[in-house]
Design a protein around this motif. Structure first.
Motif, PDB file in Angstrom:
ATOM      1  N   ASP A 219      -4.149   6.311  12.080  1.00  0.00           N
ATOM      2  CA  ASP A 219      -4.102   6.751  10.689  1.00  0.00           C
ATOM      3  C   ASP A 219      -3.158   7.950  10.575  1.00  0.00           C
ATOM      4  O   ASP A 219      -3.413   8.999  11.162  1.00  0.00           O
ATOM      5  CB  ASP A 219      -5.522   7.140  10.237  1.00  0.00           C
ATOM      6  CG  ASP A 219      -5.563   7.464   8.749  1.00  0.00           C
ATOM      7  OD1 ASP A 219      -4.498   7.725   8.153  1.00  0.00           O
ATOM      8  OD2 ASP A 219      -6.671   7.452   8.183  1.00  0.00           O
TER       9      ASP A 219
ATOM     10  N   LYS B 179      -8.398   1.747   7.663  1.00  0.00           N
ATOM     11  CA  LYS B 179      -8.685   1.480   6.255  1.00  0.00           C
ATOM     12  C   LYS B 179      -7.578   0.676   5.565  1.00  0.00           C
ATOM     13  O   LYS B 179      -7.779   0.120   4.483  1.00  0.00           O
ATOM     14  CB  LYS B 179      -8.853   2.833   5.556  1.00  0.00           C
ATOM     15  CG  LYS B 179      -9.399   2.754   4.167  1.00  0.00           C
ATOM     16  CD  LYS B 179      -9.340   4.130   3.495  1.00  0.00           C
ATOM     17  CE  LYS B 179      -9.557   3.979   2.006  1.00  0.00           C
ATOM     18  NZ  LYS B 179      -8.709   4.929   1.265  1.00  0.00           N
TER      19      LYS B 179
ATOM     20  N   THR C 230       0.834  -1.199   0.000  1.00  0.00           N
ATOM     21  CA  THR C 230       0.000   0.000   0.000  1.00  0.00           C
ATOM     22  C   THR C 230       0.870   1.251   0.000  1.00  0.00           C
ATOM     23  O   THR C 230       2.016   1.197  -0.465  1.00  0.00           O
ATOM     24  CB  THR C 230      -0.997  -0.082   1.188  1.00  0.00           C
ATOM     25  OG1 THR C 230      -1.840   1.058   1.171  1.00  0.00           O
ATOM     26  CG2 THR C 230      -0.290  -0.176   2.541  1.00  0.00           C
TER      27      THR C 230
ATOM     28  N   ARG D 168      -2.830  10.051   8.469  1.00  0.00           N
ATOM     29  CA  ARG D 168      -3.472  11.272   7.957  1.00  0.00           C
ATOM     30  C   ARG D 168      -4.085  12.091   9.089  1.00  0.00           C
ATOM     31  O   ARG D 168      -4.242  13.299   8.978  1.00  0.00           O
ATOM     32  CB  ARG D 168      -4.577  10.916   6.970  1.00  0.00           C
ATOM     33  CG  ARG D 168      -4.001  10.573   5.615  1.00  0.00           C
ATOM     34  CD  ARG D 168      -5.094  10.308   4.613  1.00  0.00           C
ATOM     35  NE  ARG D 168      -4.766   9.081   3.925  1.00  0.00           N
ATOM     36  CZ  ARG D 168      -5.378   8.621   2.868  1.00  0.00           C
ATOM     37  NH1 ARG D 168      -6.410   9.266   2.380  1.00  0.00           N
ATOM     38  NH2 ARG D 168      -4.999   7.507   2.306  1.00  0.00           N
TER      39      ARG D 168
ATOM     40  N   MET E 182      -0.058   1.327  11.381  1.00  0.00           N
ATOM     41  CA  MET E 182       0.538   2.357  12.221  1.00  0.00           C
ATOM     42  C   MET E 182      -0.264   2.495  13.514  1.00  0.00           C
ATOM     43  O   MET E 182      -1.377   1.982  13.619  1.00  0.00           O
ATOM     44  CB  MET E 182       0.558   3.707  11.507  1.00  0.00           C
ATOM     45  CG  MET E 182       0.885   3.647  10.042  1.00  0.00           C
ATOM     46  SD  MET E 182       2.633   3.627   9.714  1.00  0.00           S
ATOM     47  CE  MET E 182       3.019   5.328   9.956  1.00  0.00           C
TER      48      MET E 182
HETATM   49  P1  ADP Z   1      -4.852   0.786  -0.854  1.00  0.00           P
HETATM   50  O1  ADP Z   1      -5.349   1.605  -1.985  1.00  0.00           O
HETATM   51  O2  ADP Z   1      -3.423   0.380  -0.980  1.00  0.00           O
HETATM   52  O3  ADP Z   1      -5.746  -0.361  -0.514  1.00  0.00           O
HETATM   53  P2  ADP Z   1      -6.006   2.304   1.320  1.00  0.00           P
HETATM   54  O4  ADP Z   1      -6.175   3.759   1.031  1.00  0.00           O
HETATM   55  O5  ADP Z   1      -7.199   1.434   1.231  1.00  0.00           O
HETATM   56  O6  ADP Z   1      -4.815   1.770   0.406  1.00  0.00           O
HETATM   57  O7  ADP Z   1      -5.359   2.106   2.771  1.00  0.00           O
HETATM   58  C1  ADP Z   1      -4.174   2.794   3.116  1.00  0.00           C
HETATM   59  C2  ADP Z   1      -4.503   4.019   3.958  1.00  0.00           C
HETATM   60  O8  ADP Z   1      -5.086   3.573   5.188  1.00  0.00           O
HETATM   61  C3  ADP Z   1      -3.327   4.823   4.403  1.00  0.00           C
HETATM   62  O9  ADP Z   1      -2.936   5.771   3.427  1.00  0.00           O
HETATM   63  C4  ADP Z   1      -3.812   5.476   5.693  1.00  0.00           C
HETATM   64  O10 ADP Z   1      -4.225   6.811   5.500  1.00  0.00           O
HETATM   65  C5  ADP Z   1      -5.031   4.671   6.073  1.00  0.00           C
HETATM   66  N1  ADP Z   1      -4.966   4.149   7.443  1.00  0.00           N
HETATM   67  C6  ADP Z   1      -5.970   4.219   8.350  1.00  0.00           C
HETATM   68  N2  ADP Z   1      -5.616   3.681   9.518  1.00  0.00           N
HETATM   69  C7  ADP Z   1      -4.346   3.246   9.378  1.00  0.00           C
HETATM   70  C8  ADP Z   1      -3.421   2.592  10.245  1.00  0.00           C
HETATM   71  N3  ADP Z   1      -3.719   2.270  11.495  1.00  0.00           N
HETATM   72  N4  ADP Z   1      -2.217   2.278   9.755  1.00  0.00           N
HETATM   73  C9  ADP Z   1      -1.879   2.593   8.479  1.00  0.00           C
HETATM   74  N5  ADP Z   1      -2.702   3.218   7.626  1.00  0.00           N
HETATM   75  C10 ADP Z   1      -3.927   3.542   8.055  1.00  0.00           C
END
Ligand code: ADP
Ligand code: ASP
Ligand code: MG
Length: 457
Positions: free
Chosen positions: A237, A264, A228, A239, A234
């Motif tokens: 999130d 997510k 991803t 963000r 993490m």
């Molecule tokens: P992909 O398109 O690769 O499936 P997603 O957008 O579905 O990616 O998931 C990645 C995103 O999930 C990250 O950019 C981040 O903003 C979000 N995210 C939410 N919670 C977490 C977390 N606990 N750890 C890492 N990322 C997280």
């Protein structure tokens, strides 16, 4: 064998797909099956096209489709070079012509159904997987495109179809296993499947992670890799909180809980096949492939921090029921849950008092109809724009006073509902959506100002 899933941002353009080629090349000895999402934003755009067509606005729908066609042609020609692209062009062209024909058909009828939505959405992953497979061949990786609609067989619940595991596993063994044995890298689209009669379905937004886990489970993979745009799972999130730290190791149970409560980075169903077959899941960054990412396994090593991560699930509605007549008569809760069951609406949190019940559900269009049915049982109030904050960690069960620490650190945030104990590894509560950034930052500061270096980076 292993499964490698690349999300939308990991295949967003030619440069990203080039990185995928290199990452997969480094793993060839592990016999990968590659599962890809649609290029970033494409699924959202297909949703918008379908909706425009559903309003009979075929001009807008077709204009969006033209822009999407351009983007895919550009990525493919950049990856393949003019010579190969000239031959490949016809394949993309016939897909886009089919998409346009479908959009015109929907516009003519002036109605978009869940079934036609799935037909439209299926193009995202059909196109990206085609381009990635062609890019692999152009980069000297022996690969074959596998049509997910021929393998991932589901029921007919369009837009959130359920996989038929026995059927899928048989097809994976017949269609995908032989390719792996011949040293070929199978490439397939995630998220999409088909019914037993071949009608395209999708398994829910963000579902490519789940597709990867289904394939991994069916083929008894050694490992499922989720590639991803962040360094792994993490502490929250990134963000919402730029101080978020990478979690090096986490357990299946913790990861499943985080995914369910809104992290997510993993689709909530991803962990099911992994847990069943005890297959480790690694979350990795396609932009930073050297980073070790997060290892998700049955048992994680002991961690000195009380919690591992904070998840947030937005777009929650709280439903409050005050049972004037039935005063918690036996059978009352059953009747309440039957209403949600009838509307196929999952309930996340529940809390009860002598005369009232509060529940949370994902905000959805059926809420007025659900409230109407509940009205027959009790007085009903509902409020949207809420969020569930969920703190997860196996130490939650044995850390005394943890609830005090949690709520003490966000003393001025209005808390609407609390739940601890159902899984023993989480504490969750409901707040207003507007309070989310502040609450998460305060909690992160409280629980991750110092971290156990064995578990976090
Ligand atoms: P992909 O398109 O690769 O499936 P997603 O957008 O579905 O990616 O998931 C990645 C995103 O999930 C990250 O950019 C981040 O903003 C979000 N995210 C939410 N919670 C977490 C977390 N606990 N750890 C890492 N990322 C997280
Ligand atoms: N492309 C799909 C979506 O955006 C599936 C996924 O990316 O996992 O929902
Ligand atoms: Mg995703």
């Amino acid at each position: 064998m292993i499964v490698m899933k690349f999300g939308g941002t990991s295949v967003e353009d030619a440069a990203a797909m080039e990185r995928v080629c290199e990452i997969v090349r480094c793993r060839l000895s592990s016999k990968p099956v590659v599962v890809v999402s649609a290029m970033a934003k494409v699924t959202d755009q297909l949703v918008a096209m379908g909706q425009a067509a559903g309003r009979s606005d075929s001009d807008s729908a077709l204009a969006m489709s033209r822009a999407m066609r351009e983007r895919h042609y550009n990525a493919a020609s950049e990856l393949l070079g003019t010579g190969l692209f000239t031959r490949f062009h016809a394949e993309l062209e016939s897909d886009f012509n089919a998409l346009d024909e479908l959009l015109r058909g929907i516009a003519a009828v002036g109605e978009i159904t869940p079934r036609s939505t799935d037909a439209v959405l299926s193009f995202g992953e059909r196109l990206s997987s085609k381009i990635v497979a062609a890019a692999f061949s152009a980069h000297g990786i022996n690969s074959a495109l596998v049509d997910a609609r021929a393998c991932i067989i589901t029921d007919t619940t369009h837009t959130r179809a359920l996989p038929l595991f026995d059927e899928i596993n048989a097809r994976l063994l017949a269609q995908v296993q032989p390719l792996i044995q011949q040293g070929i890298v199978p490439v397939m689209g995630g998220f999409i499947g088909a019914t037993l009669t071949g009608t395209p379905t999708t398994i829910g937004r963000g579902g490519s992670d789940f597709s990867a886990a289904i394939v991994g489970g069916g083929l008894n993979a050694e490992r499922i890799e989720i590639w991803t745009d962040v360094d792994g799972m993490m502490t929250t999130d990134p963000r919402l909180c730029p101080q978020a730290r990478r979690i090096k190791e986490i357990s299946f149970d913790e990861a499943a809980e985080l995914a369910y409560f809104g992290a997510k980075v993993l689709h909530p169903a991803t962990m099911l096949p992994a847990i069943q077959k005890n297959i480790p899941v690694h979350v990795l960054n396609s932009r930073n492939p050297k980073n070790e990412g997060t290892r998700i396994t049955a048992r994680a090593p002991h961690c000195r921090n009380a919690i591992k991560s904070i998840a947030v699930k937005k777009r929650i509605t709280i439903v409050d029921l005050v049972a004037t007549r039935m005063l918690m008569a036996h059978g009352f809760l059953r009747s309440v849950f039957e209403v949600f069951d009838r509307h196929r609406c999952p309930v996340d949190m529940v809390s009860t008092s002598e005369v009232s019940v509060s529940l949370t559900i994902d905000s959805n269009e059926a809420i007025p109809a659900i409230a109407n049915d509940l009205q027959k049982l009790a007085d009903v109030k509902y409020a949207g724009r809420k969020a569930i904050i969920c703190l997860v960690g196996e130490n939650v069960r044995e850390t005394p006073g943890i609830a005090g620490q949690v709520f003490g650190s966000i003393a001025d945030v209005n808390i609407r509902m609390i739940s601890q104990g159902a899984s023993e590894i989480n504490i969750s509560f409901v707040i207003d959506e507007d309070d989310v950034p502040r609450a998460v930052q305060l909690l992160h500061q409280k629980f991750f100002a110092e971290v156990d270096p064995a578990i976090f980076e």
